[in-house]
Design an enzyme around this catalytic site. Structure first.
Site, mmCIF file in Angstrom:
data_model
loop_
_atom_site.group_PDB
_atom_site.id
_atom_site.type_symbol
_atom_site.label_atom_id
_atom_site.label_comp_id
_atom_site.label_asym_id
_atom_site.label_seq_id
_atom_site.Cartn_x
_atom_site.Cartn_y
_atom_site.Cartn_z
ATOM 1 N N PRO A 1 32.494 96.646 68.382
ATOM 2 C CA PRO A 1 32.500 95.625 69.440
ATOM 3 C C PRO A 1 33.789 94.795 69.549
ATOM 4 O O PRO A 1 33.960 94.071 70.520
ATOM 5 C CB PRO A 1 31.320 94.728 69.077
ATOM 6 C CG PRO A 1 31.114 94.934 67.618
ATOM 7 C CD PRO A 1 31.538 96.338 67.317
ATOM 8 N N LYS B 1 34.587 96.735 74.496
ATOM 9 C CA LYS B 1 34.841 97.823 75.450
ATOM 10 C C LYS B 1 33.592 98.631 75.829
ATOM 11 O O LYS B 1 33.631 99.422 76.777
ATOM 12 C CB LYS B 1 35.891 98.788 74.874
ATOM 13 C CG LYS B 1 37.273 98.185 74.777
ATOM 14 C CD LYS B 1 37.884 98.013 76.158
ATOM 15 C CE LYS B 1 39.109 97.172 76.143
ATOM 16 N NZ LYS B 1 39.226 96.235 77.254
ATOM 17 N N TYR C 1 43.237 94.730 76.424
ATOM 18 C CA TYR C 1 42.069 93.845 76.434
ATOM 19 C C TYR C 1 41.501 93.707 77.851
ATOM 20 O O TYR C 1 40.284 93.741 78.050
ATOM 21 C CB TYR C 1 42.438 92.463 75.864
ATOM 22 C CG TYR C 1 41.228 91.636 75.527
ATOM 23 C CD1 TYR C 1 40.617 91.754 74.284
ATOM 24 C CD2 TYR C 1 40.687 90.742 76.452
ATOM 25 C CE1 TYR C 1 39.481 91.007 73.971
ATOM 26 C CE2 TYR C 1 39.555 89.996 76.148
ATOM 27 C CZ TYR C 1 38.965 90.132 74.905
ATOM 28 O OH TYR C 1 37.830 89.398 74.603
ATOM 29 N N TYR D 1 39.026 84.974 68.178
ATOM 30 C CA TYR D 1 38.882 86.067 67.204
ATOM 31 C C TYR D 1 39.563 85.585 65.926
ATOM 32 O O TYR D 1 40.774 85.355 65.922
ATOM 33 C CB TYR D 1 39.568 87.339 67.709
ATOM 34 C CG TYR D 1 38.872 88.015 68.879
ATOM 35 C CD1 TYR D 1 39.090 87.599 70.191
ATOM 36 C CD2 TYR D 1 38.003 89.082 68.662
ATOM 37 C CE1 TYR D 1 38.455 88.220 71.251
ATOM 38 C CE2 TYR D 1 37.369 89.722 69.734
ATOM 39 C CZ TYR D 1 37.597 89.286 71.019
ATOM 40 O OH TYR D 1 36.968 89.913 72.068
ATOM 41 N N HIS E 1 38.174 84.148 82.345
ATOM 42 C CA HIS E 1 39.029 83.736 81.218
ATOM 43 C C HIS E 1 40.409 84.347 81.357
ATOM 44 O O HIS E 1 40.555 85.560 81.423
ATOM 45 C CB HIS E 1 38.406 84.181 79.887
ATOM 46 C CG HIS E 1 37.291 83.292 79.432
ATOM 47 N ND1 HIS E 1 36.798 83.296 78.155
ATOM 48 C CD2 HIS E 1 36.571 82.355 80.105
ATOM 49 C CE1 HIS E 1 35.835 82.398 78.051
ATOM 50 N NE2 HIS E 1 35.673 81.828 79.223
HETATM 51 C C1 PHB Z 1 30.107 88.798 72.981
HETATM 52 O O1 PHB Z 1 30.208 87.797 73.702
HETATM 53 O O2 PHB Z 1 29.005 89.199 72.585
HETATM 54 C C2 PHB Z 1 31.347 89.527 72.575
HETATM 55 C C3 PHB Z 1 32.563 89.109 73.082
HETATM 56 C C4 PHB Z 1 33.720 89.760 72.703
HETATM 57 C C5 PHB Z 1 33.653 90.819 71.825
HETATM 58 C C6 PHB Z 1 32.431 91.264 71.333
HETATM 59 C C7 PHB Z 1 31.270 90.597 71.718
HETATM 60 O O3 PHB Z 1 34.791 91.441 71.443
#
Ligand code: PHB
Ligand code: APR
Length: 389
Positions: free
Chosen positions: A292, A296, A384, A200, A72
């Site tokens: 989460p 990280k 990120y 997000y 990505h």
């Molecule tokens: C996930 O795919 O479970 C996931 C992806 C990004 C995040 C947290 C969890 O920031």
């Protein structure tokens, strides 16, 4: 039994360390309290920084990741009914790879089994002894029998609730913690992801995240109060809530279907300092937890064990202890920066129950600044994709 390094815990941290050490000709045994199926049943985040991908390459377990991992180049932020793309690749020249942590664990387990290296599963009453001396010992029980492993070093890779950190006298550690007043309700489903990249979303009703495991399997989350019970969330209720928090375009293209798994995870920031006590080294969730947001957790575990493996290679291969002596300080510098980023992104995107109107306006102003400033976007992108170490 005798080995050079006894590793407590067969999560991603313990398994990756074991693989890196084995590649360098350093003898190790993993002692895990659960069964292989239990370890593989845990569903966690799935975003790998490029340094984590490099570590898995170095450990010789990246074949499937190269094949199935989705690279990505960007992420999307959604708020006020619109989506805004942050182009990671253009901003910082790097990308992330979407590949489930369960799959990382599966690949590491398979490699360890193929190499015929010992892993003791379903070990009970694991205890650590004499790690302040040059002759540490790990004791455990299995099938009613008592066992002892004598070693040079112990690597505590047994997660947040493990025995390793608890074995250290409290006076020898300083801990830092923040517990957030909400959790993430996650749902896995065999439906195509709503978008090509992660979204997000910050919304009046709370945060939401659209992630994925593959082109046909989606992973979605919604922020819920800490008191929420997963039994109270039917699939329909979850999809409705998610849809309400997304921008209209995403809400319209969301493909729904039955869930494969649903669970609620609490959000916490935690760091234990230092990460070394004599010949016991803590790594991964045993030493630190991040919320989460930003994904990280696994990446920090990977950078810890890379640093630890380098330190142990220094000792065994080059008779040089300097890298190992620098372990705790070196890891903590990277950890605190990832803690800051995860805390910042969590604070920016979630609804806090005690936030007043001023706090809400601050969040809105920061989101607006973020999408209108290349400098702010670059700072997000740099963190990120993962800071160097
Ligand atoms: C996930 O795919 O479970 C996931 C992806 C990004 C995040 C947290 C969890 O920031
Ligand atoms: N004895 C032996 N093993 C133990 C003990 C114990 N007393 N306590 C816990 N364990 C095992 C757990 O069963 C688990 O398999 O240690 C392992 C720790 O694994 P994780 O919790 O996955 O921790 P870590 O390997 O550091 O993972 C880092 O992966 O799991 C995610 O959220 C985590 O993203 C982070 C990353």
């Amino acid at each position: 039994m005798r080995t050079q390094v006894a590793i407590i815990g067969a999560g991603p941290a313990g398994l990756l360390l074991g693989q890196l050490l084995a590649k360098a000709g350093i003898d190790n045994i993993i002692i895990e309290q659960r069964s292989p199926d239990y370890v593989l049943g845990r569903i966690r985040a799935g975003i790998l920084e490029s340094v984590t991908v490099d570590a898995l390459e170095r450990a010789g377990v990246a074949a499937r990741l190269r094949e199935d991992g989705l690279v990505h180049d960007g992420i999307e932020l959604a708020f006020d009914g619109r989506r805004h793309r942050i182009d990671l690749h253009v901003l910082v020249g790097r990308s992330v790879t979407v590949y489930g942590q369960t799959e990382v664990t599966r690949d590491l387990m398979a490699a360890r089994q193929a190499a015929g290296i010992t892993t003791v599963y379903e070990a009970q009453d694991v205890s650590l002894h004499d790690f302040g001396s040059a002759r540490p010992v790990v004791r455990y029980r299995k099938d009613g029998m008592a066992h002892e492993i004598h070693c040079d070093y112990i690597a505590g890779c047994d997660g947040f609730h493990g025995i390793s950190r608890q074995s250290v006298p409290q006076t020898a550690t300083q801990t830092f913690e923040r517990v957030y007043p909400f959790g993430w309700l996650g749902m896995l489903s065999d439906t195509p992801p709503v978008a090509d990249e992660l979204i997000y979303a910050s919304h009046e009703r709370g945060f939401a995240l659209c992630s994925m495991r593959s082109r046909t399997r989606s992973r979605y989350y919604v922020q819920v109060p800490s008191s929420e019970r997963v039994e109270d969330w039917s699939d329909e209720r979850f999809w409705d809530e998610l849809r309400r928090r997304l921008d209209p375009q995403s809400a319209q293209s969301l493909v729904t279907g039955p869930s494969i798994e649903k669970s609620i995870a609490p959000l916490r920031s935690f760091v234990c300092e230092p990460m070394r006590f004599g010949n016991l080294f803590l790594a991964g969730d045993a030493a630190h937890i991040v919320p989460p947001t930003g994904a990280k957790g696994l990446n920090l575990a990977a950078s810890d064990v890379l640093t630890l493996a380098d330190g142990l290679v220094g000792v065994y291969r080059h008779d040089d202890k300097r890298e190992l002596d620098a372990y705790s300080a070196r890891c903590l510098r990277r950890i605190w920066k990832a803690e800051r980023f995860s805390w910042w992104m969590t604070s920016l995107m979630h609804r806090f129950p005690d936030a007043d109107d001023f706090a809400r306006r601050m969040q809105q102003a920061e989101l607006d600044y973020l999408i209108s400033s290349e400098a702010a976007c670059r700072a997000l992108a740099e963190n990120y994709v993962g800071l160097p170490y």
